[in-house]
Design a protein around this motif. Structure first.
Motif, PDB file in Angstrom:
ATOM      1  N   LEU A 142       0.853  -1.199   0.000  1.00 42.69           N
ATOM      2  CA  LEU A 142       0.000   0.000   0.000  1.00 42.69           C
ATOM      3  C   LEU A 142       0.885   1.244   0.000  1.00 42.69           C
ATOM      4  CD1 LEU A 142      -2.776  -1.085   2.524  1.00 42.69           C
ATOM      5  CD2 LEU A 142      -2.631  -1.487   0.053  1.00 42.69           C
ATOM      6  N   THR A 143       1.579   1.449  -1.090  1.00 38.90           N
ATOM      7  CA  THR A 143       2.618   2.482  -1.148  1.00 38.90           C
ATOM      8  C   THR A 143       2.078   3.900  -1.226  1.00 38.90           C
ATOM      9  OG1 THR A 143       2.744   2.128  -3.549  1.00 38.90           O
ATOM     10  CG2 THR A 143       4.309   0.923  -2.170  1.00 38.90           C
ATOM     11  N   ASN A 144       0.759   4.052  -1.342  1.00 39.63           N
ATOM     12  CA  ASN A 144       0.165   5.392  -1.323  1.00 39.63           C
ATOM     13  C   ASN A 144      -0.246   5.834   0.072  1.00 39.63           C
ATOM     14  OD1 ASN A 144       0.174   6.132  -4.170  1.00 39.63           O
ATOM     15  ND2 ASN A 144      -1.314   4.483  -4.454  1.00 39.63           N
ATOM     16  N   LEU A 145      -0.078   4.965   1.061  1.00 37.83           N
ATOM     17  CA  LEU A 145      -0.494   5.292   2.426  1.00 37.83           C
ATOM     18  C   LEU A 145       0.268   6.501   2.964  1.00 37.83           C
ATOM     19  CD1 LEU A 145      -0.994   2.082   4.607  1.00 37.83           C
ATOM     20  CD2 LEU A 145      -2.705   3.744   3.893  1.00 37.83           C
ATOM     21  N   GLU A 146      -0.502   7.433   3.536  1.00 35.67           N
ATOM     22  CA  GLU A 146       0.072   8.605   4.190  1.00 35.67           C
ATOM     23  C   GLU A 146      -0.172   8.583   5.694  1.00 35.67           C
ATOM     24  OE1 GLU A 146      -1.322  12.126   2.271  1.00 35.67           O
ATOM     25  OE2 GLU A 146      -0.572  11.547   0.303  1.00 35.67           O
ATOM     26  N   SER A 147      -1.166   7.825   6.128  1.00 32.19           N
ATOM     27  CA  SER A 147      -1.486   7.739   7.555  1.00 32.19           C
ATOM     28  C   SER A 147      -1.917   6.322   7.890  1.00 32.19           C
ATOM     29  CB  SER A 147      -2.610   8.723   7.910  1.00 32.19           C
ATOM     30  OG  SER A 147      -2.972   8.604   9.281  1.00 32.19           O
ATOM     31  N   LEU A 148      -1.305   5.755   8.938  1.00 36.08           N
ATOM     32  CA  LEU A 148      -1.616   4.391   9.373  1.00 36.08           C
ATOM     33  C   LEU A 148      -1.755   4.371  10.889  1.00 36.08           C
ATOM     34  CD1 LEU A 148      -1.934   1.357   8.814  1.00 36.08           C
ATOM     35  CD2 LEU A 148       0.568   1.165   8.945  1.00 36.08           C
ATOM     36  N   VAL A 200       8.973  -4.371   9.876  1.00 36.00           N
ATOM     37  CA  VAL A 200       9.736  -4.556   8.640  1.00 36.00           C
ATOM     38  C   VAL A 200       8.837  -4.400   7.417  1.00 36.00           C
ATOM     39  CG1 VAL A 200       9.428  -7.067   8.623  1.00 36.00           C
ATOM     40  CG2 VAL A 200      11.375  -6.042   7.435  1.00 36.00           C
ATOM     41  N   HIS A 201       7.574  -4.725   7.567  1.00 34.66           N
ATOM     42  CA  HIS A 201       6.643  -4.648   6.442  1.00 34.66           C
ATOM     43  C   HIS A 201       6.195  -3.217   6.144  1.00 34.66           C
ATOM     44  CE1 HIS A 201       6.640  -8.944   6.673  1.00 34.66           C
ATOM     45  NE2 HIS A 201       6.084  -8.954   7.866  1.00 34.66           N
ATOM     46  N   LEU A 202       6.540  -2.293   7.034  1.00 36.69           N
ATOM     47  CA  LEU A 202       6.192  -0.884   6.811  1.00 36.69           C
ATOM     48  C   LEU A 202       7.353  -0.099   6.210  1.00 36.69           C
ATOM     49  CD1 LEU A 202       4.340  -0.090  10.179  1.00 36.69           C
ATOM     50  CD2 LEU A 202       3.443  -1.183   8.107  1.00 36.69           C
ATOM     51  N   SER A 203       8.497  -0.730   6.085  1.00 38.00           N
ATOM     52  CA  SER A 203       9.708  -0.003   5.698  1.00 38.00           C
ATOM     53  C   SER A 203       9.650   0.561   4.278  1.00 38.00           C
ATOM     54  CB  SER A 203      10.935  -0.915   5.832  1.00 38.00           C
ATOM     55  OG  SER A 203      10.811  -2.052   4.992  1.00 38.00           O
ATOM     56  N   GLY A 204       8.779   0.021   3.437  1.00 39.33           N
ATOM     57  CA  GLY A 204       8.688   0.509   2.069  1.00 39.33           C
ATOM     58  C   GLY A 204       7.609   1.544   1.841  1.00 39.33           C
ATOM     59  N   LEU A 205       6.912   1.946   2.890  1.00 39.94           N
ATOM     60  CA  LEU A 205       5.814   2.913   2.750  1.00 39.94           C
ATOM     61  C   LEU A 205       6.377   4.334   2.781  1.00 39.94           C
ATOM     62  CD1 LEU A 205       3.154   1.218   5.057  1.00 39.94           C
ATOM     63  CD2 LEU A 205       3.592   0.861   2.616  1.00 39.94           C
ATOM     64  N   GLN A 206       7.015   4.717   1.698  1.00 39.85           N
ATOM     65  CA  GLN A 206       7.788   5.949   1.650  1.00 39.85           C
ATOM     66  C   GLN A 206       6.941   7.219   1.717  1.00 39.85           C
ATOM     67  OE1 GLN A 206      11.213   6.290   1.686  1.00 39.85           O
ATOM     68  NE2 GLN A 206      11.112   4.108   2.168  1.00 39.85           N
ATOM     69  N   ARG A 207       5.652   7.123   1.459  1.00 42.97           N
ATOM     70  CA  ARG A 207       4.789   8.312   1.519  1.00 42.97           C
ATOM     71  C   ARG A 207       4.153   8.509   2.888  1.00 42.97           C
ATOM     72  NH1 ARG A 207       1.538   8.361  -4.310  1.00 42.97           N
ATOM     73  NH2 ARG A 207       3.404   8.254  -5.635  1.00 42.97           N
TER      74      ARG A 207
END
Length: 253
Positions: A139-145, A158-165
């Motif tokens: 979900l690489t478009n995520l801005e808020s989690l 570790v699974h959040l490390s690629g959420l660059q946005r």
């Protein structure tokens, strides 16, 4: 309830004006599945809020899944099951999804991987663990989690490390400690992190020192010492908040 649903159906079929409806909030009502089935015709909806309804939520989701243009869905407090999540996965236009306090588990969370347009996702106060986070990594478009009070630990980060946005991350009252924070060190767009009531200690702060966009950092003062507060001075943190069980939080700016 049946009569009310029939009125809604007649308005859709005869009145035609409801087909332009883009926002509806249904809170604390006694609407049943029979009434919700009428909503399938409202193709242009952008916002749907269903909270604390007295209905069988599984069948409701089968109806809601026809709203292909829906971009905002708030189901906070509704009883969500794995079957419900399966129905939700077809709503490809969703940008905002609030499933806080919906009492669901890891089963069915693989369906989140299909919601690639999501920008805001609230999963707080559900009984999900690290194994669910693997389904969020795409979900690489995520801005808020928001993962407040979930069974999330260091291994899941570790699974959040690629959420660059990602700009806002809520990890309060989770099992996260200092070891997992290095997975977040590359999220350079992070502006806010809540780590209240976690196991983060002095060593964890050092792993966040490269987050130059950070503006708000919430920490548990019982785990942080005066010596490590110097780390904050090297960060461009606009405000840092510390909370303890001994009194109200204070701020350092």
């Amino acid at each position: 309830m049946v009569a009310a649903a029939e009125v809604l159906r007649e308005e859709i079929e005869d009145g035609n004006w409801l087909t332009n409806l883009k926002s509806l909030q249904i809170s604390c009502s006694k609407v049943t599945d029979f009434g919700i089935t009428c909503l399938k015709e409202l193709w242009n909806w952008l916002l749907l809020i269903i909270k604390l309804l007295f209905l069988e939520i599984l069948y409701t989701f089968k109806s809601v899944s026809g709203l292909q243009k829906l971009s905002i869905l708030n189901l906070e407090g509704c009883p969500v099951t794995a079957s419900c999540l399966d129905s939700l996965s077809v709503l490809a236009s969703l940008l905002y999804l609030n499933l806080s306090r919906c009492n669901f588990f890891d089963d069915g969370c693989e369906r989140f991987s299909k919601l690639g347009n999501l920008k805001i996702l609230n999963l707080g106060f559900n009984d999900i663990s690290d194994s669910s986070l693997i389904h969020l990594k795409g979900l690489t478009n995520l801005e808020s989690l928001n993962l407040d009070s979930c069974r999330i630990g260091d291994d899941g980060l570790v699974h959040l490390s690629g959420l660059q946005r990602l700009k806002c991350l809520e990890l309060s009252d989770t099992k996260v400690g200092s070891n997992g924070l290095h997975y977040l060190s590359g999220l350079v767009n992070l502006e806010s992190i809540n780590l209240l009531f976690t196991g983060v200690t002095d060593g964890g702060l050092r792993k966040l020192s490269g987050l130059s966009s950070l503006k708000s950092l919430n920490l548990d003062s019982r785990q942080i010492t005066d010596a490590r507060l110097a780390t904050l001075t090297s960060m461009t943190v606009w405000s840092a908040y510390f909370s303890s069980l001994n009194g109200p939080f204070s701020s350092l700016t």
